[in-house]
Design an enzyme around this catalytic site. Structure first.
Site, PDB file in Angstrom:
ATOM      1  CG  ASN A   1      -2.285   0.638   0.887  1.00 22.35           C
ATOM      2  OD1 ASN A   1      -2.347   1.636   0.193  1.00 22.35           O
ATOM      3  ND2 ASN A   1      -3.355   0.074   1.423  1.00 22.35           N
TER       4      ASN A   1
ATOM      5  CG  HIS B   1      23.721   3.726  11.898  1.00 23.26           C
ATOM      6  ND1 HIS B   1      24.847   4.077  11.194  1.00 23.26           N
ATOM      7  CD2 HIS B   1      22.673   4.223  11.200  1.00 23.26           C
ATOM      8  CE1 HIS B   1      24.492   4.764  10.123  1.00 23.26           C
ATOM      9  NE2 HIS B   1      23.179   4.871  10.098  1.00 23.26           N
TER      10      HIS B   1
ATOM     11  CB  THR C   1      12.170  -6.211  18.149  1.00 17.51           C
ATOM     12  OG1 THR C   1      11.438  -6.949  19.137  1.00 17.51           O
ATOM     13  CG2 THR C   1      11.761  -4.746  18.196  1.00 17.51           C
ATOM     14  CE  LYS C   2       9.224 -11.425  20.963  1.00 22.67           C
ATOM     15  NZ  LYS C   2       9.232 -11.868  22.320  1.00 22.67           N
TER      16      LYS C   2
END
Length: 185
Positions: free
Chosen positions: A81, A114, A163-164
Site C-alpha cells: 500500500n 547502525h 523486533t523478533k
C-alpha cells in the site's frame, strides 16, 4: 557480529553503495511522480529499482521508497500500500516478500542499522535480512527491524514494531509486537 554482516563506511564498497542509493532515490522520485494510471511505467521503474522483472501480479501503490533496491525480492500477488519504505542492503534477498503478502500503508521494512555503541555508529552499518513468508499480512504503519522473519499466514497489527520473529499463523500487536494468539500449533 561477523564482518559479512557489516558495511564499513569509509571503503570503496560503501562508495559504490552510496552511488546506488543516489540512483535509487532518483528512480523512486520518478516512480512517485508518475500519473497513478500509468501502471506500465510504474512496473518498469520498479523493475529498474530491483534490478530484475517484478511479477505482473505485484501491486505497489505510490509513494514508495527504497534506498538500494537490488535486495528486494517480490513473490507473486504481493500488495504494497501507499507510503511504504523498504531499507534493503547490498545483495538480492535482503527483503523477501513471499507469495500473497499484503503490506499496509506507511509500513517500514529496515534491513540495515547502525551499531548501538556511539563510537561505532559512524564506522559501519549492520545488516540482516527480513523475510515475510507466504500469505502474511502486515498492518498499517508497522516497522519491521533487521533479521526478522514473519511466518507464513501471520498477521501483524497496525502500529507494531517487530523486533523478533513472528511464528506462522500468529497474530501480533502493539508497540513490541506482543503475541496475542496462535491460529494453529
Amino acid at each position: 557480529m561477523p564482518d559479512r554482516d557489516r558495511l564499513y563506511i569509509r571503503t570503496p564498497e560503501f562508495a559504490r553503495v552510496a552511488e546506488r542509493i543516489e540512483q535509487v532515490n532518483t528512480l523512486t522520485a520518478r516512480l512517485n511522480a508518475l500519473p497513478y494510471e500509468d501502471k506500465a511505467a510504474r512496473r518498469a521503474l520498479l523493475s529498474e529499482i530491483t534490478g530484475r522483472p517484478v511479477p505482473d501480479s505485484v501491486t505497489v501503490y505510490p509513494p514508495f521508497y527504497s534506498h538500494y533496491g537490488l535486495g528486494i525480492d517480490f513473490g507473486e500477488r504481493v500488495f504494497v500500500n501507499q507510503g511504504c519504505t523498504f531499507m534493503d542492503y547490498t545483495g538480492a534477498g535482503t527483503i523477501r516478500l513471499g507469495d500473497g503478502v499484503m503490506i499496509g500503508p506507511k509500513t517500514t521494512l529496515i534491513a540495515t542499522d547502525h551499531p548501538s555503541e556511539a563510537a561505532e555508529r559512524s564506522e559501519f552499518l549492520t545488516m540482516a535480512p527480513i523475510t515475510i513468508e507466504d500469505g502474511a499480512w502486515i498492518g498499517a504503519a508497522v516497522t519491521v527491524l533487521p533479521g526478522v522473519t514473519i511466518g507464513r499466514g501471520a498477521a501483524v497489527g497496525a502500529g507494531s514494531v517487530v523486533t523478533k520473529d513472528v511464528p506462522p499463523d500468529t497474530l501480533v500487536t502493539g508497540p513490541a509486537a506482543f503475541e496475542r494468539k496462535r491460529w494453529s500449533d
